[in-house]
Design a protein around this motif. Structure first.
Motif, PDB file in Angstrom:
ATOM      1  N   LYS A   1      -3.904   6.867  -0.284  1.00 50.13           N
ATOM      2  CA  LYS A   1      -3.447   5.577  -0.551  1.00 50.13           C
ATOM      3  C   LYS A   1      -3.387   5.029  -1.919  1.00 50.13           C
ATOM      4  O   LYS A   1      -4.538   5.257  -2.536  1.00 50.13           O
ATOM      5  CB  LYS A   1      -3.890   4.404   0.383  1.00 50.13           C
ATOM      6  CG  LYS A   1      -3.612   3.124   0.158  1.00 50.13           C
ATOM      7  CD  LYS A   1      -4.156   2.287   1.295  1.00 50.13           C
ATOM      8  CE  LYS A   1      -5.366   1.838   1.045  1.00 50.13           C
ATOM      9  NZ  LYS A   1      -6.031   1.061   2.098  1.00 50.13           N
TER      10      LYS A   1
ATOM     11  N   GLU B   1      -2.843   2.012  -4.787  1.00 47.85           N
ATOM     12  CA  GLU B   1      -2.273   0.720  -5.240  1.00 47.85           C
ATOM     13  C   GLU B   1      -1.765   0.708  -6.771  1.00 47.85           C
ATOM     14  O   GLU B   1      -2.266   1.212  -7.487  1.00 47.85           O
ATOM     15  CB  GLU B   1      -3.582  -0.383  -4.998  1.00 47.85           C
ATOM     16  CG  GLU B   1      -3.677  -0.432  -3.532  1.00 47.85           C
ATOM     17  CD  GLU B   1      -4.675  -1.848  -3.207  1.00 47.85           C
ATOM     18  OE1 GLU B   1      -4.586  -2.728  -4.007  1.00 47.85           O
ATOM     19  OE2 GLU B   1      -5.409  -1.501  -2.459  1.00 47.85           O
TER      20      GLU B   1
ATOM     21  N   GLU C   1       0.771  -0.963  -0.032  1.00 44.88           N
ATOM     22  CA  GLU C   1      -0.089  -0.132   0.018  1.00 44.88           C
ATOM     23  C   GLU C   1       0.840   1.278  -0.163  1.00 44.88           C
ATOM     24  O   GLU C   1       1.729   1.298   0.937  1.00 44.88           O
ATOM     25  CB  GLU C   1      -0.949   0.134   1.469  1.00 44.88           C
ATOM     26  CG  GLU C   1      -1.689  -1.320   1.637  1.00 44.88           C
ATOM     27  CD  GLU C   1      -3.094  -1.184   0.783  1.00 44.88           C
ATOM     28  OE1 GLU C   1      -3.483  -0.028   0.315  1.00 44.88           O
ATOM     29  OE2 GLU C   1      -3.626  -2.234   0.450  1.00 44.88           O
TER      30      GLU C   1
ATOM     31  N   SER D   1       2.582   0.786   3.580  1.00 45.32           N
ATOM     32  CA  SER D   1       1.998  -0.257   4.551  1.00 45.32           C
ATOM     33  C   SER D   1       1.650  -1.409   3.735  1.00 45.32           C
ATOM     34  O   SER D   1       1.894  -1.494   2.571  1.00 45.32           O
ATOM     35  CB  SER D   1       0.636   0.211   5.172  1.00 45.32           C
ATOM     36  OG  SER D   1      -0.054   0.670   4.244  1.00 45.32           O
ATOM     37  N   THR D   2       1.765  -2.439   4.668  1.00 49.10           N
ATOM     38  CA  THR D   2       1.310  -4.014   4.037  1.00 49.10           C
ATOM     39  C   THR D   2      -0.161  -4.185   3.939  1.00 49.10           C
ATOM     40  O   THR D   2      -0.865  -3.530   4.862  1.00 49.10           O
ATOM     41  CB  THR D   2       2.191  -4.872   4.746  1.00 49.10           C
ATOM     42  OG1 THR D   2       1.642  -5.139   5.933  1.00 49.10           O
ATOM     43  CG2 THR D   2       3.695  -5.017   4.437  1.00 49.10           C
ATOM     44  N   LYS D   3      -0.549  -4.809   3.193  1.00 54.43           N
ATOM     45  CA  LYS D   3      -2.178  -5.201   2.862  1.00 54.43           C
ATOM     46  C   LYS D   3      -2.425  -6.391   3.969  1.00 54.43           C
ATOM     47  O   LYS D   3      -1.753  -7.420   3.931  1.00 54.43           O
ATOM     48  CB  LYS D   3      -2.319  -5.851   1.467  1.00 54.43           C
ATOM     49  CG  LYS D   3      -2.219  -4.620   0.233  1.00 54.43           C
ATOM     50  CD  LYS D   3      -2.242  -5.286  -0.916  1.00 54.43           C
ATOM     51  CE  LYS D   3      -1.855  -4.493  -1.900  1.00 54.43           C
ATOM     52  NZ  LYS D   3      -2.155  -4.790  -3.249  1.00 54.43           N
TER      53      LYS D   3
ATOM     54  N   HIS E   1      -6.307  -3.701  10.263  1.00 54.10           N
ATOM     55  CA  HIS E   1      -5.688  -2.550   9.644  1.00 54.10           C
ATOM     56  C   HIS E   1      -4.303  -2.853   8.936  1.00 54.10           C
ATOM     57  O   HIS E   1      -3.585  -3.836   9.343  1.00 54.10           O
ATOM     58  CB  HIS E   1      -5.695  -1.459  10.484  1.00 54.10           C
ATOM     59  CG  HIS E   1      -6.796  -0.566  11.065  1.00 54.10           C
ATOM     60  ND1 HIS E   1      -7.584  -0.775  12.231  1.00 54.10           N
ATOM     61  CD2 HIS E   1      -7.577   0.095  10.402  1.00 54.10           C
ATOM     62  CE1 HIS E   1      -8.454  -0.178  12.126  1.00 54.10           C
ATOM     63  NE2 HIS E   1      -8.604   0.645  11.094  1.00 54.10           N
ATOM     64  N   ASP E   2      -4.024  -2.147   7.926  1.00 55.86           N
ATOM     65  CA  ASP E   2      -2.751  -2.105   7.349  1.00 55.86           C
ATOM     66  C   ASP E   2      -1.790  -1.765   8.107  1.00 55.86           C
ATOM     67  O   ASP E   2      -2.079  -0.913   9.215  1.00 55.86           O
ATOM     68  CB  ASP E   2      -2.703  -1.379   5.977  1.00 55.86           C
ATOM     69  CG  ASP E   2      -3.758  -1.743   5.010  1.00 55.86           C
ATOM     70  OD1 ASP E   2      -4.407  -2.635   4.902  1.00 55.86           O
ATOM     71  OD2 ASP E   2      -3.840  -0.701   3.964  1.00 55.86           O
TER      72      ASP E   2
END
Ligand code: Q0Z
Length: 286
Positions: free
Chosen positions: A187, A189, A89, A133-135, A140-141
């Motif tokens: 954010k 992608e 993310e 951030s990670t998915k 939450h991320d």
């Protein structure tokens, strides 16, 4: 859409495959608050989000190519190129709020960015920062530092998504601020096409992927009202709801006020009357 395979669900959106190369992304009128999707819908919310994303895709394609192939007649669905998605993310923050503020309060930094001392909640940052951030499938991320992000996508791709993300944010935040909307953070992608080119996917600069604040009400040192969801949050808070599912039903005045805020954001940012979009979704692409 019975002739197409369902390939994914977001909280308020659905994804279908048209064929091997093309997807349809459908934005519903559902709304979430405090991470719970409510039973009451906001009429036209899906159209506002789809139209805004289309608007931004067209206006930012000089920065990076994107997945948009076209908007459908219903105004709530778009056809897009099917990509190999990056497992990251890409968050850009221009203001210190949300999880970035929580990180800063605890450590003085977020995602490895050392920040000036003495920042107050909602302060504008000296320069926008990239905080990947990670998915997370559940909940939450998770904010990660650049070293962890590099392990996920490689050094060269990380450098590219950071540069492109910051450029996208600078462009859109300036456009929005001139029209009375602060984009506090956002954010993205990204995916990669068959030739290995980076492509912006999903949605961009919608109220669901970004924090929009009314610039006229901006005051640092406290949390800011949300441009779109503040009536819903205030109503839910007034009930003393414990924020677990199922959420409350919304009264008509809260629905109408919230719909008006979505339409207001659409019209301020696109400078196109929402009714014109409904009659002709491709109006935002011209
Ligand atoms: C986006 C998501 C949603 C559920 C996959 N162009 C693309 N190519 C391949 N995959 C995706 C995209 Cl956008 C893709 N998501 C996020 C969106 C519903 C999940 F509307 N997942």
């Amino acid at each position: 859409m019975p002739e197409t395979a369902h390939v994914g669900s977001g909280k308020v959106r659905e994804l279908y495959a048209l064929d091997d190369d093309r997807l349809v992304l459908v934005a519903s009128d559902r709304i979430s608050t405090f991470d719970v999707v409510l039973a009451t819908e906001i009429p036209d919310k899906g159209r506002v989000l789809t139209g805004l994303a289309g608007f931004w895709f067209v206006r930012t394609n000089w920065i990076v190519p994107n997945h948009l192939l076209g908007l459908r007649e219903d105004g709530r669905s778009s056809e897009c190129r099917r990509l190999e998605m990056l497992p990251l993310e890409c968050v850009v923050r221009g203001y210190i709020t949300g999880s970035g503020w929580k990180d800063y309060e605890a450590t003085g930094a977020t995602s490895g960015h050392a920040l000036p001392t003495g920042l107050r909640e909602s302060d504008r940052l000296p320069v926008p920062i990239f905080t990947p951030s990670t998915k997370a499938d559940e909940g939450h991320d998770e904010n990660i530092d650049l070293e962890q992000a590099r392990e996920l996508v490689g050094a060269d791709r990380l450098e590219e998504v950071e540069r492109v993300s910051l450029e996208l944010y600078r462009f859109a935040a300036e456009h929005a601020l001139a029209r009375g909307i602060i984009i506090a953070d956002t954010k993205f992608e990204f995916g990669v096409d068959a030739e290995g080119r980076l492509v912006l996917a999903d949605e961009a600069f919608t109220p669901d992927s970004s924090r929009f604040w009314p610039a006229a009400e901006y005051e640092t040192g406290k949390s800011q009202p949300s441009f779109d969801k503040q009536f819903v949050r205030d109503y839910c808070e007034s009930l003393g709801w414990d924020k677990t599912a199922p959420g409350p039903e919304l009264p008509d005045d809260v629905v109408a006020g919230t719909r008006a805020r979505y339409v207001e954001a659409f019209e301020k940012l696109t400078e196109i009357p929402f009714d014109r979009y409904v009659a002709d979704p491709e109006a935002v692409l011209r």
